[in-house]
Design a protein around this motif. Sequence first.
Motif, mmCIF file in Angstrom:
data_model
loop_
_atom_site.group_PDB
_atom_site.id
_atom_site.type_symbol
_atom_site.label_atom_id
_atom_site.label_comp_id
_atom_site.label_asym_id
_atom_site.label_seq_id
_atom_site.Cartn_x
_atom_site.Cartn_y
_atom_site.Cartn_z
ATOM 1 N N VAL A 39 12.865 -1.965 -5.324
ATOM 2 C CA VAL A 39 13.527 -0.389 -5.991
ATOM 3 C C VAL A 39 12.398 -0.512 -6.816
ATOM 4 N N ARG A 40 12.810 0.841 -6.843
ATOM 5 C CA ARG A 40 10.847 1.423 -7.590
ATOM 6 C C ARG A 40 11.460 2.486 -8.187
ATOM 7 N N ALA A 41 12.162 2.980 -8.957
ATOM 8 C CA ALA A 41 11.928 4.395 -9.877
ATOM 9 C C ALA A 41 10.543 4.473 -11.140
ATOM 10 N N LEU A 42 10.549 5.636 -11.030
ATOM 11 C CA LEU A 42 9.458 6.179 -12.264
ATOM 12 C C LEU A 42 10.445 7.270 -12.658
ATOM 13 N N SER A 100 0.537 -1.139 0.142
ATOM 14 C CA SER A 100 0.413 -0.279 0.215
ATOM 15 C C SER A 100 0.704 1.309 0.117
ATOM 16 N N ARG A 101 1.701 1.300 0.512
ATOM 17 C CA ARG A 101 2.492 2.769 0.416
ATOM 18 C C ARG A 101 3.071 2.524 -0.709
ATOM 19 N N VAL A 102 3.493 1.580 -0.921
ATOM 20 C CA VAL A 102 4.357 1.369 -2.603
ATOM 21 C C VAL A 102 2.878 1.914 -3.708
ATOM 22 N N ARG A 103 2.156 1.693 -3.967
ATOM 23 C CA ARG A 103 0.912 2.469 -4.339
ATOM 24 C C ARG A 103 0.323 3.862 -3.846
ATOM 25 N N ALA A 104 0.586 4.356 -2.622
ATOM 26 C CA ALA A 104 0.326 5.617 -2.571
ATOM 27 C C ALA A 104 1.946 6.705 -2.452
ATOM 28 N N GLU A 105 3.039 6.004 -3.182
ATOM 29 C CA GLU A 105 3.530 7.057 -2.888
ATOM 30 C C GLU A 105 4.512 7.512 -4.461
ATOM 31 N N VAL A 106 3.790 6.054 -4.671
ATOM 32 C CA VAL A 106 3.901 6.529 -6.622
ATOM 33 C C VAL A 106 2.204 7.526 -6.960
ATOM 34 N N LEU A 154 0.285 -10.457 -16.595
ATOM 35 C CA LEU A 154 -0.375 -10.278 -17.295
ATOM 36 C C LEU A 154 -1.367 -8.666 -16.729
ATOM 37 N N LEU A 155 -1.452 -8.234 -15.656
ATOM 38 C CA LEU A 155 -2.079 -7.312 -15.079
ATOM 39 C C LEU A 155 -0.918 -6.115 -16.610
ATOM 40 N N ILE A 156 0.456 -6.559 -16.292
ATOM 41 C CA ILE A 156 1.096 -5.586 -16.138
ATOM 42 C C ILE A 156 1.357 -5.178 -17.951
ATOM 43 N N ALA A 157 0.912 -5.978 -18.587
ATOM 44 C CA ALA A 157 1.076 -6.759 -20.095
ATOM 45 C C ALA A 157 0.115 -6.109 -20.349
ATOM 46 N N ALA A 158 -1.454 -6.161 -20.101
ATOM 47 C CA ALA A 158 -2.252 -5.585 -20.065
ATOM 48 C C ALA A 158 -2.273 -4.001 -19.972
ATOM 49 N N LEU A 159 -2.218 -3.411 -19.377
ATOM 50 C CA LEU A 159 -2.291 -2.094 -18.594
ATOM 51 C C LEU A 159 -1.094 -1.161 -19.047
ATOM 52 N N ALA A 160 0.598 -1.736 -19.856
ATOM 53 C CA ALA A 160 0.993 -0.458 -20.232
ATOM 54 C C ALA A 160 1.657 -0.847 -21.331
ATOM 55 N N LEU A 162 -4.268 6.249 -15.532
ATOM 56 C CA LEU A 162 -3.140 5.833 -16.084
ATOM 57 C C LEU A 162 -3.130 6.371 -14.555
ATOM 58 N N VAL A 163 -3.236 6.904 -13.779
ATOM 59 C CA VAL A 163 -2.120 6.992 -12.464
ATOM 60 C C VAL A 163 -2.653 5.252 -11.401
ATOM 61 N N ASP A 164 -3.993 5.062 -12.114
ATOM 62 C CA ASP A 164 -4.471 4.087 -11.366
ATOM 63 C C ASP A 164 -3.760 2.546 -11.590
ATOM 64 N N ALA A 165 -3.392 2.917 -13.481
ATOM 65 C CA ALA A 165 -2.822 2.085 -13.951
ATOM 66 C C ALA A 165 -1.332 1.837 -13.390
ATOM 67 N N VAL A 166 -0.862 2.626 -13.494
ATOM 68 C CA VAL A 166 0.944 2.880 -13.086
ATOM 69 C C VAL A 166 1.008 2.638 -11.705
ATOM 70 N N GLU A 167 0.200 2.810 -10.399
ATOM 71 C CA GLU A 167 -0.213 1.927 -9.363
ATOM 72 C C GLU A 167 -0.376 0.586 -8.855
ATOM 73 N N LEU A 168 -0.923 -0.107 -9.720
ATOM 74 C CA LEU A 168 -1.761 -0.875 -10.027
ATOM 75 C C LEU A 168 -0.437 -2.169 -9.815
ATOM 76 N N CYS A 169 0.657 -1.629 -11.722
ATOM 77 C CA CYS A 169 1.132 -2.018 -12.179
ATOM 78 C C CYS A 169 2.825 -2.079 -11.111
ATOM 79 N N ALA A 170 2.726 -1.353 -10.380
ATOM 80 C CA ALA A 170 4.005 -1.433 -9.196
ATOM 81 C C ALA A 170 3.162 -1.864 -8.043
ATOM 82 N N SER A 171 2.166 -2.334 -8.104
ATOM 83 C CA SER A 171 2.528 -2.779 -6.891
ATOM 84 C C SER A 171 2.424 -4.443 -6.986
#
Length: 166
Positions: free
Chosen positions: A80-83, A31-37, A126-132, A51-60
């Motif tokens: 490590v998470r980079a954006l 949840s911290r990963v999503r919140a910080e994205v 699969l989610l990442i592939a579908a959203l990105a 778009l923000v929701d998609a990036v958050e979901l892919c990060a988590s």
Amino acid sequence: MSIMPHTPLPATRTAGAWPCRIYPGDLAHASRVRAEVHADLACLPHLSADLVDAVELCASEAFANAVAHTRSGQAGGRVVRALTRPTPDRLRLAVVDDGTPDTAPRIPRDRTAAEWAEAETGRGLLLIAALAAAWGTRPVVAFPGCAHLGTVVWAEFALTPEETAR
């Protein structure tokens, strides 16, 4: 052994990049990963909520995979998470794990439809592939014999012409 630093990275921001964030390898931090994205992307207020929701979901999802399938989920493990914004019309998310002696992340291909219906895991990539717009993996160090040091799961997201223009 991992090559990720144990000391925090500097919080400086360069053009097109946000500070890297290092998380303990524990699913309680998803949840911290999503919140910080979300917070990092807030500096681009023109981005669509989708778009923000998609990036958050892919990060988590990438974070959860790193914790579940690599040494990141072991005692002392990290993720490590980079954006970054490599071009005006793209956002790039990268999640780096502590490595594994096994294989690179992959979408399970050997499941039947019935097994997919019953499966409780295996859908993150699969989610990442579908959203990105594009995604993939690569070793942290592209040098023979170093693949076990960590894997980068990356995903790129296309910005609409309206988002790019602002």
